[in-house]
Design an enzyme around this catalytic site. Structure first.
Site, short mmCIF file in Angstrom:
data_model
loop_
_atom_site.label_atom_id
_atom_site.label_comp_id
_atom_site.label_asym_id
_atom_site.label_seq_id
_atom_site.Cartn_x
_atom_site.Cartn_y
_atom_site.Cartn_z
N HIS A 19 3.08 -27.56 -12.84
CA HIS A 19 3.96 -27.31 -11.69
C HIS A 19 5.15 -26.51 -12.19
O HIS A 19 5.85 -26.94 -13.13
CB HIS A 19 4.47 -28.62 -11.10
CG HIS A 19 3.39 -29.53 -10.62
ND1 HIS A 19 2.88 -29.45 -9.34
CD2 HIS A 19 2.71 -30.53 -11.23
CE1 HIS A 19 1.93 -30.38 -9.20
NE2 HIS A 19 1.81 -31.05 -10.32
N THR A 100 5.29 -24.86 -5.09
CA THR A 100 5.40 -25.07 -3.64
C THR A 100 6.44 -24.13 -3.04
O THR A 100 7.62 -24.23 -3.38
CB THR A 100 5.91 -26.52 -3.37
OG1 THR A 100 5.39 -27.40 -4.37
CG2 THR A 100 5.52 -26.98 -1.99
N PRO A 101 6.01 -23.22 -2.17
CA PRO A 101 7.01 -22.42 -1.45
C PRO A 101 7.84 -23.36 -0.58
O PRO A 101 7.29 -24.09 0.23
CB PRO A 101 6.17 -21.48 -0.58
CG PRO A 101 4.75 -21.61 -1.04
CD PRO A 101 4.64 -22.92 -1.74
N GLU A 204 -3.68 -40.76 -7.75
CA GLU A 204 -2.65 -40.80 -8.79
C GLU A 204 -2.02 -42.19 -8.84
O GLU A 204 -1.47 -42.61 -9.86
CB GLU A 204 -1.58 -39.73 -8.49
CG GLU A 204 -0.59 -39.49 -9.62
CD GLU A 204 0.44 -38.40 -9.32
OE1 GLU A 204 0.38 -37.78 -8.23
OE2 GLU A 204 1.30 -38.16 -10.18
C1 LIG Z 1 4.29 -36.46 -11.82
N1 LIG Z 1 3.20 -36.29 -10.92
C2 LIG Z 1 3.20 -35.47 -9.81
N2 LIG Z 1 2.50 -35.88 -8.73
C3 LIG Z 1 2.51 -35.17 -7.60
N3 LIG Z 1 3.19 -34.03 -7.44
C4 LIG Z 1 3.89 -33.57 -8.48
C5 LIG Z 1 3.91 -34.25 -9.73
N4 LIG Z 1 4.66 -33.53 -10.58
C6 LIG Z 1 5.10 -32.44 -9.88
N5 LIG Z 1 4.66 -32.48 -8.61
C7 LIG Z 1 4.93 -31.53 -7.50
O1 LIG Z 1 5.50 -30.35 -8.05
C8 LIG Z 1 6.79 -30.09 -7.49
C9 LIG Z 1 7.69 -29.40 -8.49
O2 LIG Z 1 7.20 -28.10 -8.75
P1 LIG Z 1 7.28 -26.88 -7.69
O3 LIG Z 1 8.60 -26.97 -6.99
O4 LIG Z 1 6.13 -27.02 -6.76
O5 LIG Z 1 7.18 -25.67 -8.55
C10 LIG Z 1 7.27 -31.49 -7.07
O6 LIG Z 1 8.27 -31.41 -6.09
C11 LIG Z 1 5.98 -32.11 -6.55
O7 LIG Z 1 5.70 -31.67 -5.24
ZN LIG Z 2 0.64 -32.70 -10.94
#
Ligand SMILES: CNc1ncnc2c1ncn2[C@@H]1O[C@H](COP(=O)(O)O)[C@@H](O)[C@H]1O
Ligand SMILES: [Zn+2]
Length: 347
Positions: A19, A100-101, A204
């Site tokens: 992410h 995520t946009p 998860e």
């Molecule tokens: C730890 N386990 C996890 N489970 C679920 N979603 C996760 C995550 N870790 C990250 N994100 C997702 O990634 C976003 C941040 O990156 P971006 O703003 O999208 O680049 C978080 O806000 C969440 O929606």
């Molecule tokens: Zn993840």
């Protein structure tokens, strides 16, 4: 660095579950903090250090803090560029970045411009000759519901056609305790029908059996985590059977799961379950910045915890190539690259 650490760094790797805003390094966070001193954010609020653990809830609080720091086009461009270069420096040869946009009020950017900015960073790294092939999965945050999911899918479809192959799929993520997959099913189905690949965070947390069953019917092209799919932890054999029959690769993030407290310790990580089944598994970082790790470290941890030889580790990283969403030609190129690098690592 000891010899073993050098092996893991030099091991060519594929990263499929990263992410963007969770991957921001300490150095980049420092730059962001100095751009925005008025926010009074300290680095301790954006990362979970060695030996520390948090609840998953607290992890999502960390993302909210990072999102406050990353709220302009300039920030997003810098963060994406830095993250790509860091993965390349860690020996990652192929990366699928997901992000995520957000809403325009959070970033001053429309969702379309958000996607364009990430693409710009990817292209910039390519022009600079950074040794890594990067693709983009547009992410759906499950808490935002049906309509935002559809809007995101429509944009991803457009960019799949106009980004020269950079946008390859959709990620479903976000706080697993919020929302239900059934509301997102139509959007995900539409994405799949249009040729976008799907990587979905699945099970998860415990007690998502119905949702996992429903989402597996799509089926997704890859699964994120799948921590609670198997019967030993309250999942079910029928879920496992579906995943196995459809050979859906699972993205496994050891440190993320241990620090986010969804698995009790490294030795009890479900890597063991799926690896022993001979099922396709791919080691990934999830959020290398937040969880203070990198992909080399994740491979080394898996090897030391589960007693894998260097040859077994090599196979693991090589098999990940077959799980990428990029086209067949890229798989072939990567396989050649692995073959070329093999003698150097096993001299
Ligand atoms: C730890 N386990 C996890 N489970 C679920 N979603 C996760 C995550 N870790 C990250 N994100 C997702 O990634 C976003 C941040 O990156 P971006 O703003 O999208 O680049 C978080 O806000 C969440 O929606
Ligand atoms: Zn993840």
């Amino acid at each position: 660095m000891d010899n073993d650490a050098v092996f893991y760094r030099e091991l060519p790797k594929v990263e499929l579950h990263a992410h963007l805003n969770g991957s921001v390094s300490a150095q980049t966070i420092e730059k962001l903090i100095s751009r925005k001193p008025h926010l009074n954010i300290e680095h301790s609020m954006t990362a979970i250090g060695k030996g520390q653990r948090r609840t998953l809830d607290e992890c999502f609080e960390v993302f909210r803090v990072i999102h406050k720091l990353v709220d302009t086009e300039e920030d997003i461009l810098m963060v994406a560029t830095d993250v790509i270069k860091e993965f390349a420096a860690d020996g990652v040869k192929y990366l699928e970045l997901r992000s995520t946009p957000r809403e325009e009020r959070d970033t001053g950017l429309t969702k379309r411009s958000y996607i364009e900015t990430v693409i710009k960073a990817i292209q910039k790294c390519k022009e600079e000759g950074v040794d890594i092939d990067v693709r983009f999965l547009v992410a759906i945050d499950r808490r935002n519901g049906t309509e935002v999911a559809l809007e995101t899918v429509n944009l991803a479809e457009e960019f799949m056609l106009s980004s020269d192959g950079l946008v390859v799929g959709i990620d479903l993520s976000g706080d697993p305790t919020v929302g239900h997959g059934k509301d997102l099913l139509p959007a995900l189905q539409k994405a799949k029908n249009s040729g976008l690949k799907l990587s979905l965070h699945l099970s998860e947390i415990p007690s998502q059996l119905d949702e996992s069953d429903l989402l597996l019917s799509l089926p997704p092209d890859r699964i994120g985590h799948g921590t609670f799919l198997h019967p030993e932890v309250g999942g079910s054999q029928s879920l496992v059977d579906k995943v196995v029959q459809k050979k859906i690769p699972i993205e496994l993030c050891l440190t993320s799961n241990v620090k986010g407290n969804t698995v009790p310790c490294y030795a009890k990580h479900h890597f063991k379950y799926w690896y022993e089944l001979g099922h396709p598994t791919v080691l990934c970082t999830d959020d290398k910045g937040v969880f203070c790790t990198d992909l080399s470290q994740e491979y080394q941890l898996a090897a030391s915890t589960f007693g894998l030889s260097h040859e077994a580790v090599w196979k693991l990283s090589q098999q990940a190539i077959d799980c990428i969403f990029g086209p067949e030609t890229v798989k072939q190129q990567l396989k050649e690259k692995w073959n070329d690098l093999h003698p150097q690592l096993f001299k």
